[in-house]
Design an enzyme around this catalytic site. Structure first.
Site, PDB file in Angstrom:
ATOM      1  N   HIS A   1      12.511  11.638   8.018  1.00  0.00           N
ATOM      2  CA  HIS A   1      13.370  11.809   7.635  1.00  0.00           C
ATOM      3  C   HIS A   1      13.710  12.120   5.871  1.00  0.00           C
ATOM      4  O   HIS A   1      13.813  12.883   4.949  1.00  0.00           O
ATOM      5  CB  HIS A   1      15.280  11.396   8.381  1.00  0.00           C
ATOM      6  CG  HIS A   1      15.295   9.871   7.329  1.00  0.00           C
ATOM      7  ND1 HIS A   1      16.333   9.661   7.726  1.00  0.00           N
ATOM      8  CD2 HIS A   1      14.737   9.134   6.667  1.00  0.00           C
ATOM      9  CE1 HIS A   1      16.927   8.379   7.102  1.00  0.00           C
ATOM     10  NE2 HIS A   1      15.596   8.264   6.803  1.00  0.00           N
TER      11      HIS A   1
ATOM     12  N   GLY B   1       0.600  -1.068   0.228  1.00  0.00           N
ATOM     13  CA  GLY B   1      -0.240  -0.058   0.272  1.00  0.00           C
ATOM     14  C   GLY B   1       1.275   0.928  -0.277  1.00  0.00           C
ATOM     15  O   GLY B   1       2.097   1.069   0.031  1.00  0.00           O
TER      16      GLY B   1
HETATM   17  C1  LIG Z   1      14.535   5.131   4.078  1.00  0.00           C
HETATM   18  S1  LIG Z   1      13.485   3.822   4.053  1.00  0.00           S
HETATM   19  C2  LIG Z   1      13.389   2.704   5.660  1.00  0.00           C
HETATM   20  C3  LIG Z   1      12.786   1.787   5.772  1.00  0.00           C
HETATM   21  C4  LIG Z   1      12.921   0.902   7.077  1.00  0.00           C
HETATM   22  N1  LIG Z   1      12.205   1.852   7.561  1.00  0.00           N
HETATM   23  C5  LIG Z   1      14.195   0.573   7.869  1.00  0.00           C
HETATM   24  O1  LIG Z   1      14.386   1.707   8.469  1.00  0.00           O
HETATM   25  O2  LIG Z   1      15.210   0.196   7.750  1.00  0.00           O
HETATM   26  C6  LIG Z   1      11.966   4.671   3.465  1.00  0.00           C
HETATM   27  C7  LIG Z   1      10.523   2.821   3.406  1.00  0.00           C
HETATM   28  O3  LIG Z   1       9.262   3.724   3.491  1.00  0.00           O
HETATM   29  C8  LIG Z   1       8.576   3.038   2.382  1.00  0.00           C
HETATM   30  N2  LIG Z   1       8.311   4.403   1.644  1.00  0.00           N
HETATM   31  C9  LIG Z   1       8.288   5.484   0.747  1.00  0.00           C
HETATM   32  N3  LIG Z   1       7.405   6.051  -0.028  1.00  0.00           N
HETATM   33  C10 LIG Z   1       6.203   4.932   0.846  1.00  0.00           C
HETATM   34  C11 LIG Z   1       4.295   4.824   0.789  1.00  0.00           C
HETATM   35  N4  LIG Z   1       3.923   5.582   0.070  1.00  0.00           N
HETATM   36  N5  LIG Z   1       4.095   4.187   0.858  1.00  0.00           N
HETATM   37  C12 LIG Z   1       4.215   3.099   1.913  1.00  0.00           C
HETATM   38  N6  LIG Z   1       5.542   2.728   2.729  1.00  0.00           N
HETATM   39  C13 LIG Z   1       6.893   3.754   1.348  1.00  0.00           C
HETATM   40  C14 LIG Z   1      10.173   2.634   0.886  1.00  0.00           C
HETATM   41  O4  LIG Z   1       9.182   2.175  -0.209  1.00  0.00           O
HETATM   42  C15 LIG Z   1      11.229   2.449   2.390  1.00  0.00           C
HETATM   43  O5  LIG Z   1      10.953   1.701   2.608  1.00  0.00           O
END
Ligand SMILES: C[S@@+](CC[C@H](N)C(=O)[O-])C[C@H]1O[C@@H](n2cnc3c(N)ncnc32)[C@H](O)[C@@H]1O
Length: 365
Positions: free
Chosen positions: A256, A236
Site C-alpha cells: 500500500h 537490505g
Molecule cells: C508501512 S511499513 C510496514 C511495516 C510492517 N510490515 C508492519 O506491517 O507494521 C513499510 C516497511 O517497509 C520498509 N521498507 C521500505 N522500503 C524498503 C526497502 N527498499 N527495502 C526493505 N524494506 C523497506 C520500511 O522500512 C517499513 O518497515
C-alpha cells in the site's frame, strides 16, 4: 429551525466538520499523559489535582476532562459536590502506555505527523502526491528518507506501526494455516512485531525480518526480541538486494506504500526468490469491490496519498498484481478486523510420471 430533514443534514455536517476536534481531544489527552496519570493515582482525581500534576491550566484541564467524559474516554462521579475522574475500560485497555494492547504510540504519530500532512489534503489531491515538503520541508522523492527524516521520527513511526499488531497481529497471522511454511521472511517487517506473533503462533517456524539497515539497527537497539533463536533480522533493500531464502514471504502494509509499477517490480522479485510451491502472504486493509467502502479503508487510502506513493486496493486489484507476477492459487481471507490476508503460491510443476518398468529393470525406492 428548519425541517427535520434540514436538522439532520446540519447535524451530520457538524459532526463531520468537528471530527478533527474530537481527534485533537484524544491526541491532547494522550500527549499530556491524562490517562497514565489517572491509572497511577490510587483513586479518582478532581480536575484541579490533574491540572496540578500535569502542570497544566485548571480551566483547560477541566474542559478537556469533561469532553473526554462525553467521548467515553473517561468516567466521572460526583462526591461531596466535587467531580472526580477515572479511566474507562476503553482508555485503560488502549490508551495507557503500559497496556499490552496500547495504541498510545500510534495516536502520538497521528497527532505529530499524520495530522500535519492532512492539513494539506486539498493540495495532495491537486498534485496527486504526498505532502512531506509542505508539512515538514523535506524532499519526498525518496519516500522512506522523508518518513525517516530524523532518528526520533523513525522511532516514533516504528513504535506506532507495531501498536496495531498488539491487537490484530494474531488474527492476521492465523487467517491461514502457515504451519506448512517453516521458513518465513517478513519483507519490510520493521520492528518485528508480526514476526513475534508468527513465532508464538507457529512453534515450528523461523522468521527473518528483512528491512533497510537503519530500521534493522533501530529494531535491534529498541525492540527486545524474546525469541532470539527463532527470529532474526537481515538488512537490505527489497527492490535491489538478494532476498533471503524462505518458504513464505510476508508483505504486511508494504504494497500500500507503492504505486502499481513498484508493487509489480517487488512482487516479481519475490516470485523469483520463491521456491516452487512456496507462498506469499499479503496483509492489507481491503477496499470493497467497488472501492467505495469501508470508510476506514478509504480514509487510509487518502492517508496513503498524503503520506506515501501508494493507495489501498480491492481484493481484485491485489489478485491482478499477484497474478501478473506469476503467483497462482490466490485466496483472500477476511479477519473481521481492519486488516485482511491474501495467500498465493508459486506454481509447482507436478512430479514427472513414473516410467513403466521394463523387463530386467528394477525400480529403486
Ligand atoms: C508501512 S511499513 C510496514 C511495516 C510492517 N510490515 C508492519 O506491517 O507494521 C513499510 C516497511 O517497509 C520498509 N521498507 C521500505 N522500503 C524498503 C526497502 N527498499 N527495502 C526493505 N524494506 C523497506 C520500511 O522500512 C517499513 O518497515
Amino acid at each position: 429551525m428548519g425541517s427535520p430533514g434540514e436538522q439532520a443534514a446540519l447535524s451530520l455536517l457538524d459532526q463531520y466538520s468537528c471530527g478533527f476536534m474530537v481527534s485533537q481531544v484524544l491526541f491532547a489527552a494522550c500527549e499530556l499523559g491524562v490517562f497514565d496519570l489517572l491509572a497511577e493515582a490510587p483513586e479518582a482525581l478532581g480536575s484541579d489535582a490533574v491540572a496540578a500534576r500535569l502542570g497544566a491550566s485548571s480551566r483547560g484541564t477541566e474542559l478537556l476532562l469533561d469532553t473526554c467524559v462525553t467521548l467515553r474516554l473517561l468516567q466521572v462521579e460526583t462526591r461531596g459536590g466535587k467531580a472526580l475522574y477515572a479511566n474507562t475500560e476503553l482508555s485503560s485497555t488502549y490508551l495507557l502506555r503500559s497496556s499490552p494492547r496500547s495504541q498510545h504510540h500510534m495516536l502520538l504519530y497521528l497527532a505529530r505527523t499524520t495530522y500535519l500532512c492532512w492539513a494539506h489534503l486539498a493540495q495532495a489531491v491537486r498534485e496527486g502526491r504526498n505532502q512531506y515538503p509542505q508539512a515538514f520541508g523535506v524532499p519526498s522523492d525518496q519516500l522512506f528518507s522523508a518518513i525517516y527524516r530524523s532518528e526520533d521520527e523513525q522511532l516514533q513511526f516504528m513504535r506506532a506501526l507495531q501498536d496495531i499488531w498488539s491487537v490484530q497481529g494474531r488474527s492476521v497471522m492465523a487467517a491461514f494455516d502457515l504451519s506448512p511454511f517453516p521458513l518465513i521472511c517478513d519483507l519490510g517487517g520493521c520492528s518485528g512485531a508480526l514476526a513475534k506473533e508468527c513465532v508464538s503462533l507457529y512453534p515450528g517456524c523461523q522468521v527473518t525480518v528483512f528491512d533497510i539497515p537503519e530500521v534493522v539497527q533501530m529494531a535491534r537497539k529498541h525492540f527486545p526480541c524474546p525469541e532470539e533463536g527463532r527470529m532474526g533480522f537481515q538488512e537490505g533493500d527489497f527492490f535491489r538486494d538478494r532476498l533471503p531464502h524462505a518458504d513464505l514471504y510476508v508483505l504486511a502494509r508494504v504494497l500500500h506504500d507503492w504505486a502499481d509499477d513498484k508493487c509489480s517490480q517487488l512482487l516479481a522479485r519475490v516470485h523469483q526468490a520463491c521456491k516452487p510451491g512456496g507462498g506469499i502472504l499479503v496483509i492489507e486493509s481491503l477496499l470493497d469491490a467497488d472501492g467505495r467502502g469501508p470508510l476506514t479503508t478509504q480514509l487510509y487510502s487518502l492517508n496513503m496519498l498524503v503520506q506515501t506513493e501508494g493507495r489501498e486496493r480491492t481484493p481484485a486489484q491485489y489478485q491482478a498484481l499477484l497474478k501478473a507476477a506469476g503467483f497462482r492459487d490466490i485466496r483472500c481471507q477476511t479477519t473481521g478486523g481492519v486488516y485482511d490476508a491474501i495467500l498465493a503460491r508459486k506454481w509447482c510443476p507436478p512430479p514427472p510420471p513414473l516410467q513403466p518398468v521394463t523387463a530386467g529393470e528394477s525400480q529403486t525406492p
